[in-house]
Scaffold this motif. Structure first.
Motif, mmCIF file in Angstrom:
data_model
loop_
_atom_site.group_PDB
_atom_site.id
_atom_site.type_symbol
_atom_site.label_atom_id
_atom_site.label_comp_id
_atom_site.label_asym_id
_atom_site.label_seq_id
_atom_site.Cartn_x
_atom_site.Cartn_y
_atom_site.Cartn_z
ATOM 1 N N ARG A 23 40.909 46.740 34.110
ATOM 2 C CA ARG A 23 41.256 46.620 32.687
ATOM 3 C C ARG A 23 42.182 45.434 32.463
ATOM 4 N N HIS A 24 43.163 45.240 33.352
ATOM 5 C CA HIS A 24 44.089 44.114 33.198
ATOM 6 C C HIS A 24 43.406 42.783 33.492
ATOM 7 N N VAL A 25 42.494 42.770 34.444
ATOM 8 C CA VAL A 25 41.725 41.544 34.707
ATOM 9 C C VAL A 25 40.901 41.188 33.477
ATOM 10 N N SER A 26 40.317 42.196 32.828
ATOM 11 C CA SER A 26 39.537 41.954 31.606
ATOM 12 C C SER A 26 40.412 41.382 30.495
ATOM 13 N N GLU A 27 41.625 41.900 30.375
ATOM 14 C CA GLU A 27 42.557 41.354 29.384
ATOM 15 C C GLU A 27 42.866 39.887 29.688
ATOM 16 N N ASN A 28 43.068 39.580 30.960
ATOM 17 C CA ASN A 28 43.342 38.190 31.343
ATOM 18 C C ASN A 28 42.182 37.286 30.965
ATOM 19 N N ILE A 29 40.960 37.739 31.267
ATOM 20 C CA ILE A 29 39.785 36.926 30.952
ATOM 21 C C ILE A 29 39.658 36.734 29.440
ATOM 22 N N ALA A 30 39.910 37.795 28.680
ATOM 23 C CA ALA A 30 39.813 37.704 27.223
ATOM 24 C C ALA A 30 40.842 36.743 26.641
ATOM 25 N N ASN A 31 41.962 36.567 27.314
ATOM 26 C CA ASN A 31 43.040 35.708 26.803
ATOM 27 C C ASN A 31 43.127 34.360 27.503
ATOM 28 N N LYS A 40 48.489 38.670 33.739
ATOM 29 C CA LYS A 40 49.070 39.930 34.208
ATOM 30 C C LYS A 40 48.562 40.215 35.615
ATOM 31 N N VAL A 41 49.472 40.636 36.477
ATOM 32 C CA VAL A 41 49.136 40.973 37.858
ATOM 33 C C VAL A 41 49.556 42.420 38.094
ATOM 34 N N MET A 42 48.624 43.224 38.604
ATOM 35 C CA MET A 42 48.920 44.629 38.862
ATOM 36 C C MET A 42 49.400 44.796 40.296
ATOM 37 N N ASN A 43 50.458 45.561 40.462
ATOM 38 C CA ASN A 43 51.004 45.857 41.780
ATOM 39 C C ASN A 43 50.722 47.311 42.131
ATOM 40 N N PHE A 44 50.451 47.566 43.418
ATOM 41 C CA PHE A 44 50.171 48.915 43.886
ATOM 42 C C PHE A 44 51.284 49.393 44.807
ATOM 43 N N GLU A 45 51.420 50.712 44.907
ATOM 44 C CA GLU A 45 52.327 51.303 45.880
ATOM 45 C C GLU A 45 51.699 52.578 46.427
ATOM 46 N N GLN A 46 52.074 52.931 47.645
ATOM 47 C CA GLN A 46 51.570 54.155 48.251
ATOM 48 C C GLN A 46 52.365 55.343 47.728
ATOM 49 N N VAL A 47 51.670 56.455 47.554
ATOM 50 C CA VAL A 47 52.315 57.689 47.108
ATOM 51 C C VAL A 47 52.877 58.398 48.335
ATOM 52 N N THR A 48 54.095 58.881 48.209
ATOM 53 C CA THR A 48 54.712 59.648 49.299
ATOM 54 C C THR A 48 55.105 61.025 48.781
ATOM 55 N N LYS A 49 54.960 62.006 49.637
ATOM 56 C CA LYS A 49 55.410 63.371 49.330
ATOM 57 C C LYS A 49 56.285 63.823 50.487
ATOM 58 N N ASP A 50 57.485 64.232 50.171
ATOM 59 C CA ASP A 50 58.449 64.663 51.180
ATOM 60 C C ASP A 50 58.678 63.601 52.249
ATOM 61 N N GLY A 51 58.661 62.347 51.833
ATOM 62 C CA GLY A 51 58.915 61.241 52.751
ATOM 63 C C GLY A 51 57.721 60.801 53.575
ATOM 64 N N VAL A 94 38.192 31.539 37.595
ATOM 65 C CA VAL A 94 37.599 31.775 38.913
ATOM 66 C C VAL A 94 38.378 32.863 39.660
ATOM 67 N N VAL A 95 39.702 32.813 39.587
ATOM 68 C CA VAL A 95 40.539 33.822 40.238
ATOM 69 C C VAL A 95 40.311 35.187 39.602
ATOM 70 N N GLU A 96 40.191 35.224 38.295
ATOM 71 C CA GLU A 96 39.989 36.496 37.595
ATOM 72 C C GLU A 96 38.626 37.114 37.937
ATOM 73 N N ILE A 97 37.617 36.294 38.049
ATOM 74 C CA ILE A 97 36.294 36.806 38.416
ATOM 75 C C ILE A 97 36.321 37.346 39.838
ATOM 76 N N ALA A 98 37.016 36.656 40.737
ATOM 77 C CA ALA A 98 37.143 37.143 42.115
ATOM 78 C C ALA A 98 37.927 38.459 42.150
ATOM 79 N N ASP A 99 38.993 38.574 41.366
ATOM 80 C CA ASP A 99 39.763 39.816 41.296
ATOM 81 C C ASP A 99 38.913 40.951 40.734
ATOM 82 N N ALA A 100 38.102 40.644 39.729
ATOM 83 C CA ALA A 100 37.233 41.666 39.144
ATOM 84 C C ALA A 100 36.215 42.155 40.161
ATOM 85 N N ARG A 101 35.646 41.249 40.916
ATOM 86 C CA ARG A 101 34.675 41.635 41.940
ATOM 87 C C ARG A 101 35.339 42.481 43.030
#
Length: 130
Positions: A23-31, A40-51, A94-101
């Motif tokens: 969705r954010h890549v699509s917004e980038n392409i539209a703008n 916009k660049v999306m960052n990920f993190e791992q989910v932890t439960k009880d450490g 080009v970067v956005e298309i690669a990110d979308a793929r």
């Protein structure tokens, strides 16, 4: 059955994260041609439960790409300065298309994992019924 539900949750978290990323890549392409727009660049993190890491991922927020905005010469543009330049966007199509793929392929991989886990759990239930 707990392992099956953990696998399903992991796959779902991956699909959810990649759909948000797409969705954010699509917004980038539209703008791409929007003056002053920052990618916009999306960052990920791992989910932890009880450490302990669960294998699931989630969005760690959105950050703006701080690379310089393109300087565009167009004296007739309403946003141009006295020298005739205005700030374009820093979106590289080009970067956005690669990110979308990449997001699409990661989503598909998580979907396959979800389908395989579902098939294995239904086969297990069939075996237990006999």
């Amino acid at each position: 059955m707990s392992d099956f539900s953990n696998s399903l949750q992991t796959a779902v978290s991956g699909m959810r994260a990649q759909s948000t990323r797409l969705r954010h890549v699509s917004e980038n392409i539209a703008n791409t041609d929007t003056p002053g727009y920052r990618r916009k660049v999306m960052n990920f993190e791992q989910v932890t439960k009880d450490g302990a890491k669960t294998g699931e991922v989630r969005s760690a927020g959105i950050s703006l790409d701080r690379t310089e905005l393109a300087r565009i010469f167009d004296p007739a543009h309403p946003m141009s300065n006295e020298d005739g330049y205005y700030d374009g966007s820093n979106v590289d199509l080009v970067v956005e298309i690669a990110d979308a793929r990449e997001a699409q392929r990661s989503y598909e991989a998580n979907l396959k994992m979800f389908e395989q886990t579902r098939k294995m759990s239904s086969k297990l239930l069939e075996l237990l019924r006999k």
